[in-house]
Motif scaffolding. Structure first.
Motif, PDB file in Angstrom:
ATOM      1  N   ALA B  82       0.833  -1.202   0.000  1.00 57.02           N
ATOM      2  CA  ALA B  82       0.000   0.000   0.000  1.00 57.02           C
ATOM      3  C   ALA B  82       0.866   1.250   0.000  1.00 57.02           C
ATOM      4  O   ALA B  82       0.361   2.353  -0.117  1.00 57.02           O
ATOM      5  CB  ALA B  82      -0.912  -0.009   1.228  1.00 57.02           C
ATOM      6  N   LYS B  83       2.198   1.058   0.140  1.00 55.83           N
ATOM      7  CA  LYS B  83       3.092   2.235   0.158  1.00 55.83           C
ATOM      8  C   LYS B  83       3.273   2.764  -1.264  1.00 55.83           C
ATOM      9  O   LYS B  83       4.009   2.196  -2.059  1.00 55.83           O
ATOM     10  CB  LYS B  83       4.459   1.860   0.725  1.00 55.83           C
ATOM     11  N   ALA B  84       2.587   3.887  -1.543  1.00 54.67           N
ATOM     12  CA  ALA B  84       2.580   4.392  -2.915  1.00 54.67           C
ATOM     13  C   ALA B  84       3.676   5.424  -3.152  1.00 54.67           C
ATOM     14  O   ALA B  84       3.816   5.928  -4.252  1.00 54.67           O
ATOM     15  CB  ALA B  84       1.223   4.993  -3.235  1.00 54.67           C
ATOM     16  N   VAL B 102       1.302  -1.441  -6.512  1.00 51.85           N
ATOM     17  CA  VAL B 102       0.681  -0.687  -5.426  1.00 51.85           C
ATOM     18  C   VAL B 102      -0.779  -1.107  -5.294  1.00 51.85           C
ATOM     19  O   VAL B 102      -1.491  -1.237  -6.283  1.00 51.85           O
ATOM     20  CB  VAL B 102       0.785   0.830  -5.700  1.00 51.85           C
ATOM     21  N   LYS B 103      -1.207  -1.344  -4.041  1.00 48.70           N
ATOM     22  CA  LYS B 103      -2.606  -1.682  -3.780  1.00 48.70           C
ATOM     23  C   LYS B 103      -3.475  -0.447  -3.939  1.00 48.70           C
ATOM     24  O   LYS B 103      -3.025   0.636  -3.597  1.00 48.70           O
ATOM     25  CB  LYS B 103      -2.755  -2.189  -2.339  1.00 48.70           C
ATOM     26  N   PRO B 104      -4.696  -0.496  -4.363  1.00 51.15           N
ATOM     27  CA  PRO B 104      -5.338  -1.702  -4.877  1.00 51.15           C
ATOM     28  C   PRO B 104      -4.938  -1.959  -6.335  1.00 51.15           C
ATOM     29  O   PRO B 104      -4.651  -1.031  -7.064  1.00 51.15           O
ATOM     30  CB  PRO B 104      -6.820  -1.345  -4.774  1.00 51.15           C
ATOM     31  N   PHE B 105      -4.946  -3.232  -6.708  1.00 55.09           N
ATOM     32  CA  PHE B 105      -4.511  -3.585  -8.066  1.00 55.09           C
ATOM     33  C   PHE B 105      -5.500  -4.588  -8.636  1.00 55.09           C
ATOM     34  O   PHE B 105      -6.318  -5.154  -7.907  1.00 55.09           O
ATOM     35  CB  PHE B 105      -3.105  -4.196  -8.030  1.00 55.09           C
TER      36      PHE B 105
END
Lengths: 456, 223
Positions: B82-84, B102-105
């Motif tokens: 989640a670290k963008a 990166v989440k969300p994917f």
């Protein structure tokens, strides 16, 4: 026009006017007194001459002397006492005169009185004093005609050194004025430079002015203002920074549930799942939605707290009963007992809904760490409310940070319990809105006590 | 021929479960951990993985630290986090990770990236086995029960695309763009024609399912 120039101009014109006026007054005064002096002197001279002449004439003349004899006698007597300035006229005829001009032009119109006259003949200022006496039926007029150009010479001489002195005193005065104005205005110029730097964003800039006059006071007030601005800017920057972190946190918190839901939705859409798997996916999506909804509600209350609170007096016992009613069931399911200890009569002045939510959050947090069979205590003493649990406790280095939004001590464990990391931030906001202080006392392995001091 | 083995370390069970589910259906063998230390410890006993999917923020050992273990056993790494922020991404990639998601994917991007990494590192299975059909990806040969089946190049590409997305619905549009290329301007009817001919040649009438209005799916029950 600049203030300094204006002040210099005004001061200069005042100075010049004053000095010039003084010079003129002085010259007029001198002239007046000297003329008086000359007049006095001439009068005295005329009186002496007249007295001596009349005594001598009375002594020598006889009543029946011939006209020629009398004329000669008068001439003789007068010449004994007279000088170049004296004139003797007998019955309209000039007896004695050494003047270059005809003395008959001085003839007096009014023969009864002594007279004084100032005249200017051939450019020479003259003073004219005359009187008449009668001796043996003859009418004698005795004049003193004095040249008084020395008076004007004297004034001119006086002016010849008064003018340079005045001019130099004006110049000296001007220099002093300019220096003084410049000295007085330099701090203002400094202040302007500092103000400009502050405008450009250097809020740590201060005016360095040590005078005690109005400008010094202005500078010190200015510095106070700059300090306030610097403090406010720092506060605003801090708030903006915290809000950015907060929003970053919110966005981050939304990512994982969204990712999970997306994955499950994709599986449901594209993969031939069996029934059990399909149900599990759907349940997972539902749970994530519930969790997101919970997060949304907490965030909303966090924003609402920051608006306005509506205080009203409420009995602590009533408040505790309400809290107990709302959380009892979920605690029962976890096998936890809520013990309430409070005076029945103590009344506090708070926003009931917010404090209710604060206590629910604290008890909810406590219940997440309390093993089944143990209890949570909700106590009040005067204006102090206390929530105590006998769970795992919080390490000292974590206590500082747990009030930060989205901070959770054990991330994976928290998720299982449905913790969002918003609860304590909300507690803190509510406490701040009530000007209450929060104290967390915790011993690892023994439990945690959160004390809310409502003050007053 | 064994399936590719994938190692997942992710502390959020919601995500790791679905990723694992998706990967298993497509034909990968998956091992998942929710704790960095436990994952690192397990590598001692078994480290024959073809790829690792690592979260960065993990309890115990974090993703960046776990990377060194992966390096030790030559397992390529894709971070899923989640670290963008670009600092983390740069650090991850600089250290030697193959990819950073990166989440969300979306699952489909994850699958494609996994496939590309496996192909790049030479770990992608050369052979795909479905219902007794073996697809030799390097030599473009298809055999059914050891009998060579004659497929046209287009038919081979369509079949391998379906096999690589086992149990997943593949849309007609995706088949068109991956097999015919993005510049192809025909209708999707040509896909239906190829599918019909594949079904006939390989006898996969039931197993290549038509998903109404979307596309096709090659199915195989997961064991």
């Amino acid at each position: 026009m600049r203030l300094g120039k204006k002040m210099a101009l005004v001061c200069t014109s005042v100075l010049i006017t004053v000095v010039t006026t003084c010079c003129i007054l002085f010259a007029l005064q001198t002239k007046e007194s000297m003329l008086n002096l000359a007049e006095e002197y001439a009068k005295q001279k005329q009186a002496n001459l007249q007295k001596s002449f009349s005594e001598m004439m009375n002594y020598y003349s006889l009543k029946n002397d011939s006209d020629e004899l009398n004329f000669s006698l008068a001439y003789y007597c007068f010449s004994r006492f007279s000088d170049d300035e004296a004139v003797l006229i007998r019955d309209s005829g000039v007896v004695y005169s050494k003047l270059e001009i005809n003395p008959q032009r001085f003839y007096v119109q009014n023969k009864d009185k002594q007279f004084i006259n100032h005249e200017r003949i051939d450019g020479n200022p003259l003073i004219l004093i005359g009187d008449q006496i009668s001796i043996n039926d003859s009418n004698y007029e005795i004049y003193i005609v004095q040249n008084i150009s020395w008076v004007y010479d004297n004034i001119r001489e006086n002016l010849s050194y008064i003018i340079p002195i005045s001019v130099s005193s004006i110049i000296l005065g001007l220099i002093i004025i300019i220096l003084y104005i410049r000295g007085a205005l330099t701090p203002l110029e400094n202040l302007r430079v500092v103000a400009k730097r502050i405008t450009l964003g250097d809020f740590s800039e201060r005016a360095n002015i040590i005078t005690t006059d109005e400008i010094g006071q202005l500078a010190s007030d200015f510095n106070t203002m700059a300090a306030h601005i610097e403090q406010k800017v720092a506060e605003l920057t801090d708030i903006a920074m915290r809000q950015r972190l907060f929003i970053g946190g919110v966005v981050h918190e939304f990512k994982t549930p969204l990712a999970t839901m997306l994955l499950h939705a994709d599986a449901l859409e594209n993969i031939c799942l069996n029934n059990a798997e399909r149900e599990k996916s759907l349940e997972c999506i539902t749970n994530q939605c519930i969790w997101l909804e919970k997060l949304r509600r907490k965030l909303l209350s966090l924003i609402v707290v920051q608006d306005e609170i509506k205080k009203r007096p409420v009995k602590i016992a009533t408040l505790f009963q309400r809290v107990s009613d709302s959380i009892e069931k979920s605690l029962e399911q976890k096998g936890i007992l809520l013990k309430i200890l409070c005076d029945t009569d103590t009344v506090i002045d708070v926003d009931v809904d917010l404090v209710h939510s604060l206590l629910l959050n604290l008890i909810d947090n406590a219940s997440n760490v309390t093993p089944p069979g143990k209890s949570i205590e909700l106590k009040s003493e005067n204006n102090m409310i206390e929530v105590r649990d006998y769970g795992c406790g919080i390490p000292p280095y974590e206590i500082e940070r747990i009030m930060e939004p989205f901070y959770v001590i054990d991330k994976s464990r928290s998720k299982i319990n449905g913790g969002s990391g918003i609860g304590l931030a909300l507690v803190k906001s509510i406490a701040i809105a009530h000007s209450a202080s929060i104290k967390i006392e915790s011993v690892v392995g023994e439990g945690t006590t959160v004390k809310i001091d409502l003050g007053r | 021929m064994a399936a590719n083995r994938i190692f997942i370390v992710e502390d959020d069970h919601g995500i790791s479960d679905t990723v694992a589910l998706n990967l298993r259906y497509v034909g990968y063998e998956v091992t998942a951990f929710d704790d960095g230390s436990a994952a690192a410890a397990s590598l001692e006993a078994d480290h024959s993985y073809d790829l690792a999917l690592l979260d960065i923020m993990l309890p115990g050992i974090d993703g960046f630290e776990l990377f060194s273990y992966m390096e030790k056993y030559c397992i390529p790494v894709i971070y899923i986090t989640a670290k963008a922020d670009s600092a983390s991404e740069i650090k991850g990639l600089r250290d030697g990770a193959e990819d950073y998601i990166v989440k969300p994917f979306e699952v489909i991007t994850l699958l494609v990236r996994i496939e590309k990494v496996l192909a790049r590192t030479g770990k992608l299975n050369r052979y795909l086995n479905v219902h007794g059909i073996t697809i030799d990806m390097t030599n473009h040969i298809v055999t059914k029960d050891d009998v060579l089946i004659d497929l046209s190049p287009l038919e081979f590409d369509v079949l391998s695309l379906l096999a690589r997305n086992l149990n997943r619905t593949v849309s007609r549009e995706r088949i068109l763009s991956e097999v015919w290329g993005p510049d192809y301007f025909g209708g999707t009817h040509t896909v239906d024609v190829r599918i019909a001919s594949i079904r006939k040649k390989l006898g996969l009438f039931d197993l290549i399912k038509t998903i109404p209005k979307i596309g096709y799916r090659l199915e195989e029950r997961v064991k």
